[in-house]
Design a protein around this motif. Structure first.
Motif, short mmCIF file in Angstrom:
data_model
loop_
_atom_site.label_atom_id
_atom_site.label_comp_id
_atom_site.label_asym_id
_atom_site.label_seq_id
_atom_site.Cartn_x
_atom_site.Cartn_y
_atom_site.Cartn_z
N THR A 233 0.97 -1.18 0.02
CA THR A 233 -0.01 0.06 0.16
C THR A 233 0.73 1.24 0.03
OG1 THR A 233 -1.74 -1.16 1.30
CG2 THR A 233 -1.76 1.01 1.16
N ALA A 234 1.78 1.33 0.75
CA ALA A 234 2.89 2.29 0.87
C ALA A 234 3.72 2.73 -0.45
CB ALA A 234 3.87 2.28 2.04
N LEU A 235 3.79 1.56 -1.25
CA LEU A 235 4.56 1.57 -2.35
C LEU A 235 3.53 2.27 -3.48
CD1 LEU A 235 6.96 1.01 -4.54
CD2 LEU A 235 6.06 -1.21 -4.77
N LEU A 236 2.24 1.94 -3.43
CA LEU A 236 1.38 2.48 -4.67
C LEU A 236 1.19 4.10 -4.28
CD1 LEU A 236 -1.10 -0.61 -4.67
CD2 LEU A 236 0.65 0.16 -6.34
N VAL A 237 0.90 4.55 -3.19
CA VAL A 237 0.52 5.58 -2.38
C VAL A 237 1.73 6.49 -2.72
CG1 VAL A 237 0.04 7.22 -0.59
CG2 VAL A 237 -1.02 5.10 -0.90
N GLY A 238 2.97 6.05 -2.53
CA GLY A 238 4.18 6.54 -2.73
C GLY A 238 4.66 6.98 -4.21
N ILE A 341 -0.56 6.72 9.33
CA ILE A 341 -1.15 5.57 9.92
C ILE A 341 -0.42 4.25 9.35
CG2 ILE A 341 -3.55 4.17 9.83
CD1 ILE A 341 -5.25 6.92 9.82
N LEU A 342 -0.12 4.21 8.07
CA LEU A 342 0.68 3.19 7.66
C LEU A 342 2.02 2.86 8.31
CD1 LEU A 342 0.33 3.47 3.82
CD2 LEU A 342 -0.62 1.75 5.26
N VAL A 389 -0.27 10.31 -17.12
CA VAL A 389 0.20 10.32 -15.62
C VAL A 389 -0.86 9.99 -14.88
CG1 VAL A 389 1.57 11.39 -13.62
CG2 VAL A 389 2.23 11.92 -16.22
N TYR A 390 -2.05 11.05 -15.00
CA TYR A 390 -3.24 10.86 -13.93
C TYR A 390 -3.98 9.59 -14.34
CZ TYR A 390 -1.35 15.12 -13.00
OH TYR A 390 -0.27 16.31 -12.58
N ALA A 391 -4.00 9.36 -15.71
CA ALA A 391 -4.77 8.21 -15.85
C ALA A 391 -4.15 6.75 -15.44
CB ALA A 391 -4.92 8.01 -17.53
N GLY A 392 -2.85 6.52 -15.49
CA GLY A 392 -2.34 5.52 -14.82
C GLY A 392 -2.25 5.70 -13.15
N SER A 393 -2.54 6.75 -12.76
CA SER A 393 -2.48 6.84 -11.28
C SER A 393 -3.82 6.54 -10.82
CB SER A 393 -2.31 8.34 -10.97
OG SER A 393 -0.99 8.89 -11.21
N ILE A 394 -4.93 6.64 -11.72
CA ILE A 394 -6.25 6.04 -11.38
C ILE A 394 -6.26 4.67 -11.18
CG2 ILE A 394 -8.55 5.77 -12.16
CD1 ILE A 394 -8.25 8.29 -13.55
N GLY A 395 -5.53 3.82 -11.83
CA GLY A 395 -5.39 2.40 -11.83
C GLY A 395 -4.36 2.04 -10.45
N VAL A 396 -3.46 2.80 -10.10
CA VAL A 396 -2.48 2.50 -9.07
C VAL A 396 -3.39 2.94 -7.67
CG1 VAL A 396 -0.52 3.61 -7.59
CG2 VAL A 396 -0.35 3.34 -10.41
N MET A 397 -4.01 3.83 -7.55
CA MET A 397 -4.79 4.31 -6.47
C MET A 397 -6.24 3.35 -6.35
SD MET A 397 -2.91 5.99 -4.88
CE MET A 397 -4.15 5.83 -3.33
N ALA A 398 -6.62 2.71 -7.44
CA ALA A 398 -7.90 1.86 -7.22
C ALA A 398 -7.21 0.47 -6.59
CB ALA A 398 -8.36 1.66 -8.57
N LEU A 399 -5.93 0.16 -6.92
CA LEU A 399 -5.25 -0.93 -6.62
C LEU A 399 -5.07 -0.82 -4.97
CD1 LEU A 399 -4.30 -3.86 -6.46
CD2 LEU A 399 -2.12 -2.91 -7.58
N ALA A 400 -4.56 0.52 -4.64
CA ALA A 400 -4.17 0.87 -3.06
C ALA A 400 -5.68 0.86 -2.33
CB ALA A 400 -3.54 2.26 -3.33
N LEU A 401 -6.86 1.25 -3.17
CA LEU A 401 -7.87 1.26 -2.51
C LEU A 401 -8.40 -0.41 -1.80
CD1 LEU A 401 -10.31 2.61 -1.07
CD2 LEU A 401 -11.65 2.59 -3.69
N VAL A 402 -7.93 -0.99 -2.85
CA VAL A 402 -8.08 -2.64 -2.71
C VAL A 402 -7.54 -3.03 -1.55
CG1 VAL A 402 -8.21 -4.77 -3.79
CG2 VAL A 402 -9.10 -3.07 -4.90
#
Length: 426
Positions: A233-238, A341-342, A389-402
């Motif tokens: 999770t930290a890697l994706l948010v970072g 929190i992480l 960049v932001y299109a890819g970030s949507i996928g990254v943060m969707a995975l982080a949400l999971v």
């Protein structure tokens, strides 16, 4: 309970340390391009060298902090930082000395000294992670998120004050921020020596066999489901944060403010980054503790992850400057909630005497994100489209949400299993 006096001292140390570090970041590329005739790629490598060294060293520093104590390693980190600043200040004369000695390095000798300075700072750059381990040691589990939020808030405030300090001093002399950063780091050493005592030492074993078993046990803790979930999770948010910060100025120049003078673009980006830092700092210092207390840490992470995902969608679709500012504020809220929190969770994902090592791996994960984020983001921006960049970030943060949903299922039982594992082996 939380040791208020030592936390206040730690807050000042982190604030001073980060202010000094951020005061030189905007200046280094200008120096290497202008005085050492570096290429833009070489200038970028100067910044990356620090994070590469930190990826390698952060777990090692965390291990040393667990073995020898927080205070000595914090001092080691601070002294290493001062040494790196002195190398930066005297890079030109040291480079001239190397050239006179006939040493062939393939690059300008002064530039080689700059690289050495950044690598040294990265190798000893455990200030923030060791400070986090110290804060964890002097706070109870229920106050740990608040303590780490204060450390994060001090770091965020340093991110605001440092560039402002650089802007004021660079007008006097280009190297003035380097001298100021050295002095500020010297002050942090004095604060550590005078006001910070070693926190209560955890039980240590000196038996060689026990140490051997501890290594095996730490590997098991590191590879446990709870730790891997937190680190992923930290890697994706970072990655999202690093990709955003690494390309935002380009995004503003090409998409938000096309055709505007450079001075307008730079000024606008500077104000937006200042707003981002202020909101993030206020979130960690004021909002985080009552929010985590009301919702619980894991639900607060879920809320923060939702904010981050909303910000990615918003930045991808925004068409006006004010909308971008609104979504940057939402990003700041989400990041300010999720990150401390992480950190708090990973200190409880194993035995307390391994918290330094776990925070070291957490810092290494973040440094890896800081290396990869701008590279991937810059490639997507340049070869696909500015908004990619932001299109890819949507996928990254969707995975982080999971993954943050997965964190909801972590219970104290996961932590207890890790602790019982260590007790069983000993």
């Amino acid at each position: 309970m939380m040791d208020t006096k030592r936390m206040a001292t730690l807050f000042l140390i982190v604030l001073a340390d980060m202010s000094g570090a951020m005061a030189i970041i905007p200046i280094i590329p200008v120096v290497v391009l202008g005085q050492f005739h570096a290429t833009p790629f070489q200038a970028a490598l100067v910044i990356s060298a620090y994070y590469v060294a930190q990826v390698l060293a952060a777990p090692w520093l965390g291990s040393l902090a667990d073995r020898f104590g927080r205070r000595p390693i914090l001092l080691l980190s601070q002294v290493g930082t001062i040494g790196s600043y002195l190398l930066l200040i005297f890079a030109a004369p040291l480079g001239a000395f190397l050239a006179h000695a006939g040493l062939r390095l393939g690059i300008a000798p002064g530039l080689a000294v700059i690289y050495l300075a950044r690598v040294l700072d990265g190798l000893t750059g455990g200030n923030i992670s060791v400070a986090g381990a110290y804060a964890s040691d002097i706070s109870t589990p229920e106050k740990r998120t608040q303590a780490l939020g204060l450390v994060g808030g001090a770091s965020g405030l340093g991110h605001i004050l440092g560039p402002a300090l650089a802007g004021l001093l660079a007008g006097i002399n280009l190297f003035a921020p380097f001298f100021a950063a050295t002095i500020v780091s010297g002050v942090t050493v004095l604060l550590t020596l005078l006001w910070l005592s070693e926190p209560p030492i955890r039980a240590q074993t000196t038996d060689n066999q026990a140490k051997s078993v501890e290594k095996v046990s730490f590997t098991r803790v590191l590879l446990s489901r709870s730790v891997l979930l937190i680190l992923a999770t930290a890697l994706l948010v970072g990655l999202y944060m690093a990709g955003l910060s690494g390309t935002f100025a380009l995004y503003a120049d090409r998409v938000l403010l096309p055709g505007q003078p450079e001075s307008v673009v730079v000024s606008t980006v500077g104000w937006i980054i200042t707003v981002l830092g202020l909101v993030m700092t206020l979130t960690q210092l004021v909002l985080l503790n009552p929010l985590a207390g009301r919702l619980g840490e894991q639900k607060a992470i879920l809320l923060g992850s939702v904010f981050l995902l909303i910000s990615t969608v918003g930045l991808f679709t925004a068409t006006t400057l004010w909308l971008v500012i609104a979504y940057v504020i939402i990003f700041s809220l989400g990041y300010g909630i999720v990150w401390p929190i992480l950190q708090a969770l990973i200190t409880r994902a194993g035995p307390e005497r391994l918290s330094g090592r776990l925070l070291g791996w957490f810092q290494a994960t973040f440094s890896l994100a800081l290396i990869l984020g701008p590279i991937v983001g810059g490639f997507a921006f340049d070869t696909i489209a500015p908004r990619a960049v932001y299109a890819g970030s949507i996928g990254v943060m969707a995975l982080a949400l999971v993954l943050s949903i997965g964190l909801q299922r972590l219970s104290l039982r996961d932590v207890e299993k890790s602790q019982q594992l260590m007790r069983f082996h000993h």
